[in-house]
Design a protein around this motif. Structure first.
Motif, PDB file in Angstrom:
ATOM      1  N   ASP A  50      71.558 -34.319  64.706  1.00  0.00           N
ATOM      2  CA  ASP A  50      71.208 -35.679  63.873  1.00  0.00           C
ATOM      3  C   ASP A  50      71.640 -36.653  65.258  1.00  0.00           C
ATOM      4  O   ASP A  50      71.632 -37.839  65.057  1.00  0.00           O
ATOM      5  N   TRP A  54      70.264 -40.212  66.125  1.00  0.00           N
ATOM      6  CA  TRP A  54      70.395 -40.904  66.032  1.00  0.00           C
ATOM      7  C   TRP A  54      70.867 -42.061  67.274  1.00  0.00           C
ATOM      8  O   TRP A  54      70.508 -43.934  66.654  1.00  0.00           O
ATOM      9  N   ARG A  58      64.992 -46.060  64.616  1.00  0.00           N
ATOM     10  CA  ARG A  58      65.034 -46.826  63.501  1.00  0.00           C
ATOM     11  C   ARG A  58      63.872 -46.292  63.040  1.00  0.00           C
ATOM     12  O   ARG A  58      63.690 -45.522  62.135  1.00  0.00           O
ATOM     13  N   GLN A  61      63.537 -42.703  63.073  1.00  0.00           N
ATOM     14  CA  GLN A  61      64.172 -42.095  62.485  1.00  0.00           C
ATOM     15  C   GLN A  61      63.440 -41.821  61.074  1.00  0.00           C
ATOM     16  O   GLN A  61      63.606 -40.532  60.052  1.00  0.00           O
ATOM     17  N   TYR A  65      63.249 -38.449  59.520  1.00  0.00           N
ATOM     18  CA  TYR A  65      64.019 -37.584  58.704  1.00  0.00           C
ATOM     19  C   TYR A  65      63.371 -37.312  57.114  1.00  0.00           C
ATOM     20  O   TYR A  65      63.566 -35.797  57.001  1.00  0.00           O
TER      21      TYR A  65
END
Length: 170
Positions: A50, A54, A58, A61, A65
């Motif tokens: 994670d 992170w 974004r 991500q 994810y």
């Protein structure tokens, strides 16, 4: 005799997205071949994954994810914290003293579980105490892939690329 359910670290999970083709192939083959069986992973190593993600943009991500979420939900990944025995071993074992505190905890967890351990991490690979637990990755390919929906998510998630530098300072 070592227990059958192997333990992995973050380098194996994140290895499916590594820039190094050999690491990516070995990690992907590990997961596709064991998709219907069990693997072990510590809460701490999940946290390392994670922390790496992170730090990414974004947009990366968002493509990564969905794959990770479905894989963690559908595959039988046995997650565990550290036992008191592992904590004591990590703190007091001279054979683990060359590892960082976090890595001593992971190594102690492997030793206490008496299980096979898959990793790409050179510190673990060089640790004499772990040698009986380390196992080489199968050279078999991952041609079969994941089930269709997860395979589609994996292909989309490959927009995210992990380097060795990503493991620093997490």
């Amino acid at each position: 005799m070592l227990k059958e359910t192997p333990m992995i670290d973050a380098t194996v999970f994140m290895g499916m997205h590594h820039q190094n083709q050999a690491i990516r192939d070995r990690s992907l083959a590990f997961f596709t071949q064991r998709y219907h069986s069990e693997v072990r992973m510590s809460f701490s190593q999940i946290g390392v994954c994670d922390a790496i993600i992170w730090k990414k943009a974004r947009t990366l991500q968002d493509v990564y994810y969905p794959f990770m979420d479905v894989l963690h939900s559908d595959m039988n990944i046995l997650r565990a914290g550290y036992s008191n025995a592992a904590l004591n071993r990590a703190a007091n074992s001279a054979s683990l003293s060359g590892l960082s505190a976090e890595k001593r905890l992971q190594a102690a967890q492997v030793l206490e579980a008496n299980c096979l351990f898959y990793t790409h991490d050179p510190d673990y690979l060089d640790c004499a105490a772990l040698k009986p637990h380390l196992i080489a990755f199968d050279e078999a390919n991952s041609a079969n892939g994941f089930p269709e929906g997860l395979q589609r998510l994996y292909r989309a998630s490959l927009e995210l690329v992990i380097t060795d530098e990503d493991y620093q300072h997490v």
